[in-house]
Scaffold this motif. Structure first.
Motif, PDB file in Angstrom:
ATOM      1  N   GLN A 119       0.491  -1.525   0.077  1.00 25.51           N
ATOM      2  CA  GLN A 119      -0.038  -0.355  -0.006  1.00 25.51           C
ATOM      3  C   GLN A 119       0.694   1.708  -0.268  1.00 25.51           C
ATOM      4  N   TYR A 120       2.041   1.121   0.428  1.00 22.94           N
ATOM      5  CA  TYR A 120       2.419   2.646   0.837  1.00 22.94           C
ATOM      6  C   TYR A 120       3.486   2.496  -0.596  1.00 22.94           C
ATOM      7  N   ASP A 147       2.826   1.579  -3.489  1.00 20.93           N
ATOM      8  CA  ASP A 147       1.963   1.831  -4.291  1.00 20.93           C
ATOM      9  C   ASP A 147       1.958   2.935  -4.709  1.00 20.93           C
ATOM     10  N   TYR A 148       1.441   3.475  -4.014  1.00 19.59           N
ATOM     11  CA  TYR A 148       0.588   5.126  -3.241  1.00 19.59           C
ATOM     12  C   TYR A 148       2.088   5.936  -4.244  1.00 19.59           C
ATOM     13  N   SER A 170       2.698   5.842  -7.786  1.00 19.26           N
ATOM     14  CA  SER A 170       2.518   6.702  -8.180  1.00 19.26           C
ATOM     15  C   SER A 170       2.383   8.527  -8.317  1.00 19.26           C
TER      16      SER A 170
END
Length: 160
Positions: A150-151, A153-154, A157
């Protein structure tokens, strides 16, 4: 092995930390070139007494005389990892960051330290640095991706 350091080892096995420290310090005083183990045992003795900063001081002193001693480097990584975890749990991000960074410096195989160094950076709003550290983590061990997905991938982006 010097006799005095052999005695320190026996006290270490018996978990008599004060005596470990005394014998290992005596070994340093008795010999012109004490063994690296003298510094290691002093550090472990202090660690056993809960005096982490004293342990760190002696292991660093030992490293100044025995550069790249693997045992002292791993011990330093271990104690900095413990301190980092304590600060992380308290949400004292700057102290956690510093300790995990030190842990990783002394043992580049300590991926736990690298991961929590990155998480600490992220918590301090140092996103670009966190992204780079997490990318390094996943390069070193692709299996880590799931634990940081989650970290990462964010951050990908935002920065890719």
């Amino acid at each position: 092995m010097h006799y005095t350091i052999a005695q320190a080892y026996e006290y270490y096995k018996a978990k008599k930390d004060d005596q470990v420290i005394a014998k290992a310090k005596k070994s340093i005083d008795e010999y012109a070139k004490p063994e690296a183990a003298s510094y290691q045992y002093i550090g472990f003795g202090y660690l056993g007494l809960g005096k982490e900063d004293e342990a760190i001081r002696y292991w660093k002193e030992g490293l100044s005389k025995y550069a790249n001693d693997k045992n002292m480097m791993e011990a330093l990584s271990y104690v900095y990892d413990i301190k980092g975890g304590r600060y992380y749990g308290l949400k004292a991000w700057a102290n956690a960051y510093k300790n995990f960074q030190e842990s990783y410096k002394y043992n580049g195989s300590n991926l736990n330290a690298l991961k929590y160094w990155a998480f600490s950076a992220y918590s301090m709003k140092r996103d670009k640095e966190a992204w780079q550290l997490l990318e390094d983590l996943v390069k070193k061990d692709p299996k880590q991706y799931q634990s940081v997905k989650q970290y990462l991938d964010y951050l990908r982006s935002v920065y890719k």
